[in-house]
Design an enzyme around this catalytic site. Structure first.
Site, PDB file in Angstrom:
ATOM      1  N   ALA A  65      -6.187   3.398   7.630  1.00  0.00           N
ATOM      2  CA  ALA A  65      -4.750   3.481   7.914  1.00  0.00           C
ATOM      3  C   ALA A  65      -4.530   4.165   9.277  1.00  0.00           C
ATOM      4  O   ALA A  65      -5.086   3.735  10.285  1.00  0.00           O
ATOM      5  CB  ALA A  65      -4.061   4.201   6.764  1.00  0.00           C
ATOM      6  N   SER A 101      -5.952   3.486  13.495  1.00  0.00           N
ATOM      7  CA  SER A 101      -5.126   3.224  14.680  1.00  0.00           C
ATOM      8  C   SER A 101      -5.471   4.147  15.837  1.00  0.00           C
ATOM      9  O   SER A 101      -5.151   3.849  16.975  1.00  0.00           O
ATOM     10  CB  SER A 101      -3.641   3.399  14.343  1.00  0.00           C
ATOM     11  OG  SER A 101      -3.270   2.610  13.263  1.00  0.00           O
ATOM     12  N   ASP A 126       0.834  -1.207   0.000  1.00  0.00           N
ATOM     13  CA  ASP A 126       0.000   0.000   0.000  1.00  0.00           C
ATOM     14  C   ASP A 126       0.868   1.256   0.000  1.00  0.00           C
ATOM     15  O   ASP A 126       0.550   2.251  -0.653  1.00  0.00           O
ATOM     16  CB  ASP A 126      -0.916   0.011   1.230  1.00  0.00           C
ATOM     17  CG  ASP A 126      -2.113  -0.910   1.063  1.00  0.00           C
ATOM     18  OD1 ASP A 126      -2.416  -1.290  -0.085  1.00  0.00           O
ATOM     19  OD2 ASP A 126      -2.753  -1.234   2.085  1.00  0.00           O
ATOM     20  N   ASN A 141      -5.731   6.747  10.645  1.00  0.00           N
ATOM     21  CA  ASN A 141      -7.009   7.107  11.259  1.00  0.00           C
ATOM     22  C   ASN A 141      -7.596   5.957  12.092  1.00  0.00           C
ATOM     23  O   ASN A 141      -8.119   6.169  13.173  1.00  0.00           O
ATOM     24  CB  ASN A 141      -7.973   7.505  10.139  1.00  0.00           C
ATOM     25  CG  ASN A 141      -9.410   7.655  10.598  1.00  0.00           C
ATOM     26  OD1 ASN A 141      -9.767   8.664  11.205  1.00  0.00           O
ATOM     27  ND2 ASN A 141     -10.236   6.658  10.334  1.00  0.00           N
ATOM     28  N   ALA A 149      -4.005  12.088  21.020  1.00  0.00           N
ATOM     29  CA  ALA A 149      -3.746  12.386  22.442  1.00  0.00           C
ATOM     30  C   ALA A 149      -4.032  13.842  22.795  1.00  0.00           C
ATOM     31  O   ALA A 149      -3.120  14.598  23.151  1.00  0.00           O
ATOM     32  CB  ALA A 149      -2.301  11.999  22.800  1.00  0.00           C
TER      33      ALA A 149
HETATM   34  P1  NAP Z   1       4.529   2.294   7.021  1.00  0.00           P
HETATM   35  O1  NAP Z   1       4.720   2.979   8.323  1.00  0.00           O
HETATM   36  O2  NAP Z   1       5.621   1.440   6.525  1.00  0.00           O
HETATM   37  O3  NAP Z   1       3.228   1.369   7.047  1.00  0.00           O
HETATM   38  C1  NAP Z   1       2.075   1.587   7.677  1.00  0.00           C
HETATM   39  C2  NAP Z   1       1.125   0.414   7.406  1.00  0.00           C
HETATM   40  O4  NAP Z   1      -0.107   0.951   6.917  1.00  0.00           O
HETATM   41  C3  NAP Z   1       1.590  -0.606   6.374  1.00  0.00           C
HETATM   42  O5  NAP Z   1       1.217  -1.876   6.814  1.00  0.00           O
HETATM   43  C4  NAP Z   1       0.828  -0.192   5.129  1.00  0.00           C
HETATM   44  O6  NAP Z   1       0.619  -1.265   4.240  1.00  0.00           O
HETATM   45  C5  NAP Z   1      -0.484   0.218   5.747  1.00  0.00           C
HETATM   46  N1  NAP Z   1      -1.365   1.092   4.975  1.00  0.00           N
HETATM   47  C6  NAP Z   1      -1.062   2.124   4.152  1.00  0.00           C
HETATM   48  N2  NAP Z   1      -2.185   2.671   3.665  1.00  0.00           N
HETATM   49  C7  NAP Z   1      -3.217   1.972   4.172  1.00  0.00           C
HETATM   50  C8  NAP Z   1      -4.628   2.057   4.034  1.00  0.00           C
HETATM   51  N3  NAP Z   1      -5.190   3.003   3.284  1.00  0.00           N
HETATM   52  N4  NAP Z   1      -5.384   1.190   4.734  1.00  0.00           N
HETATM   53  C9  NAP Z   1      -4.841   0.242   5.502  1.00  0.00           C
HETATM   54  N5  NAP Z   1      -3.517   0.096   5.670  1.00  0.00           N
HETATM   55  C10 NAP Z   1      -2.713   0.965   5.014  1.00  0.00           C
HETATM   56  O7  NAP Z   1       4.210   3.397   5.919  1.00  0.00           O
HETATM   57  P2  NAP Z   1       3.698   3.209   4.447  1.00  0.00           P
HETATM   58  O8  NAP Z   1       3.628   1.776   4.067  1.00  0.00           O
HETATM   59  O9  NAP Z   1       4.467   4.130   3.608  1.00  0.00           O
HETATM   60  O10 NAP Z   1       2.192   3.759   4.565  1.00  0.00           O
HETATM   61  C11 NAP Z   1       1.955   5.100   4.868  1.00  0.00           C
HETATM   62  C12 NAP Z   1       0.791   5.181   5.781  1.00  0.00           C
HETATM   63  O11 NAP Z   1       1.095   4.672   7.059  1.00  0.00           O
HETATM   64  C13 NAP Z   1       0.354   6.594   6.081  1.00  0.00           C
HETATM   65  O12 NAP Z   1      -0.421   7.151   5.038  1.00  0.00           O
HETATM   66  C14 NAP Z   1      -0.421   6.410   7.356  1.00  0.00           C
HETATM   67  O13 NAP Z   1      -1.800   6.175   7.107  1.00  0.00           O
HETATM   68  C15 NAP Z   1       0.141   5.150   7.960  1.00  0.00           C
HETATM   69  N6  NAP Z   1       0.682   5.426   9.288  1.00  0.00           N
HETATM   70  C16 NAP Z   1       0.104   4.791  10.319  1.00  0.00           C
HETATM   71  C17 NAP Z   1       0.487   5.052  11.609  1.00  0.00           C
HETATM   72  C18 NAP Z   1      -0.191   4.327  12.722  1.00  0.00           C
HETATM   73  O14 NAP Z   1      -1.101   3.549  12.434  1.00  0.00           O
HETATM   74  N7  NAP Z   1       0.158   4.580  13.952  1.00  0.00           N
HETATM   75  C19 NAP Z   1       1.512   5.965  11.864  1.00  0.00           C
HETATM   76  C20 NAP Z   1       2.104   6.602  10.776  1.00  0.00           C
HETATM   77  C21 NAP Z   1       1.671   6.330   9.477  1.00  0.00           C
HETATM   78  P3  NAP Z   1       1.823  -1.875   3.350  1.00  0.00           P
HETATM   79  O15 NAP Z   1       2.631  -2.714   4.292  1.00  0.00           O
HETATM   80  O16 NAP Z   1       1.107  -2.696   2.318  1.00  0.00           O
HETATM   81  O17 NAP Z   1       2.617  -0.755   2.757  1.00  0.00           O
END
Ligand code: NAP
Ligand code: MN
Length: 266
Positions: A164, A168, A51, A166, A187
């Site tokens: 994503a 969490s 993703d 949101n 928080a």
């Molecule tokens: P990452 O930190 O390596 O991965 C975050 C995880 O979110 C990965 O498992 C990714 O899937 C998954 N993901 C991305 N978009 C998604 C969606 N629309 N729905 C469900 N899961 C999704 O960063 P990244 O892979 O570059 O992804 C960026 C995204 O990470 C940001 O847009 C943000 O939404 C998310 N993020 C989440 C948190 C948290 O949950 N605490 C914190 C920071 C960022 P893949 O393994 O397939 O790439």
């Protein structure tokens, strides 16, 4: 896909990845697609990875409305933006040989930082304190003051981004057929001086959200759009709207949004 013949593959350039990509090139050529080296000439953009790779593919190619994006997963599982498995070539062939490809459309948000040209996001905009102290922000809905936030930050998510970051932070999962965007807290500190709603809220397509970062000594929050941090240091005002741009992807029998939610989370 009769009038879409120019494919651009978006992926990392490791030797391992180039090895994985080779059968995809062969397949595309066998079905008379042109593989282009410049994404601007493409009308199909295929991201190969996860993703995160799909988000980058859309971002690096400029959130184009005149092409079709699709995600090919290398991780062994389908996920939210990846509807094809690298090894499942028969599913790809089915899509490539369809006369009339059907599309799914995903809403994006448009972001303006002070007076700069717009940015877009497919998952979310995040505004987070970059230091150990809290960040203070005033939130306005349609230019009317709504709340003063103090805490770690906020996440402003699109419907497809709702699963994503949101999710969490306990935001709701939102159907992408609803043109809207969701604001969630990171928080928040609540006391007699600072009071926020405390729950996520969802704004309709004609609303705007304006965020004023308070100049109280912590005015340089980290601003993230999908998986990219903005390099801008100083920003006073951040405005968010639903964008008129939508990302088009392939409609398949098994990839409705709720099917994806089920296969990813349940
Ligand atoms: P990452 O930190 O390596 O991965 C975050 C995880 O979110 C990965 O498992 C990714 O899937 C998954 N993901 C991305 N978009 C998604 C969606 N629309 N729905 C469900 N899961 C999704 O960063 P990244 O892979 O570059 O992804 C960026 C995204 O990470 C940001 O847009 C943000 O939404 C998310 N993020 C989440 C948190 C948290 O949950 N605490 C914190 C920071 C960022 P893949 O393994 O397939 O790439
Ligand atoms: Mn990732």
């Amino acid at each position: 896909m009769s009038n879409r013949r120019n494919i651009y593959f978006f992926h990392t350039n490791s030797s391992d990845m180039l090895e994985k990509i080779r059968p995809l090139h062969d397949l595309a050529e066998r079905y008379s697609f042109n593989i282009v080296k410049d994404a601007r000439q493409a009308n199909i953009i295929l991201s190969v990875g996860g993703d995160g790779t799909f988000l980058q593919a859309v971002r690096k190619t400029g959130f184009r409305e005149d092409c079709l994006y699709a995600g090919i997963s290398t991780g062994g599982n389908l996920n939210m933006y990846c509807d094809f498995l690298l090894d499942d070539t028969s599913k790809m062939i089915d899509s490539m040989t369809q006369e009339q490809i059907e599309v799914r459309r995903y809403p994006t948000i448009e972001i303006t930082l002070d007076d700069q040209p717009s940015f877009y996001a497919l998952n979310e905009l995040s505004i987070r304190s970059s230091v150990i102290k809290t960040v203070v922000m005033d939130l306005f809905i349609d230019n009317i003051h709504f709340e003063t936030f103090r805490g770690d930050g906020i996440v402003i998510a699109t419907p497809t981004g709702s699963t994503a970051y949101n999710k969490s932070v306990n935001g709701a999962v939102v159907d992408p057929s609803l043109p809207c965007f969701q604001v969630s807290e990171l928080a928040s500190l609540n006391n007699n001086t600072y009071r926020t709603l405390g729950s996520s809220f969802i704004l309709g397509e004609n609303r705007s959200l304006t965020v004023h970062v308070s100049q109280n000594g912590n005015e340089y929050p980290t601003i993230g759009m999908d998986n990219e941090a903005m390099s801008i240091r100083h920003v006073n005002q951040i405005k968010v709207n639903l964008s008129s741009r939508q990302i088009k992807t392939v409609k398949l029998k098994d990839n409705s949004f709720w099917e994806k939610v089920r296969r990813t989370f349940l």
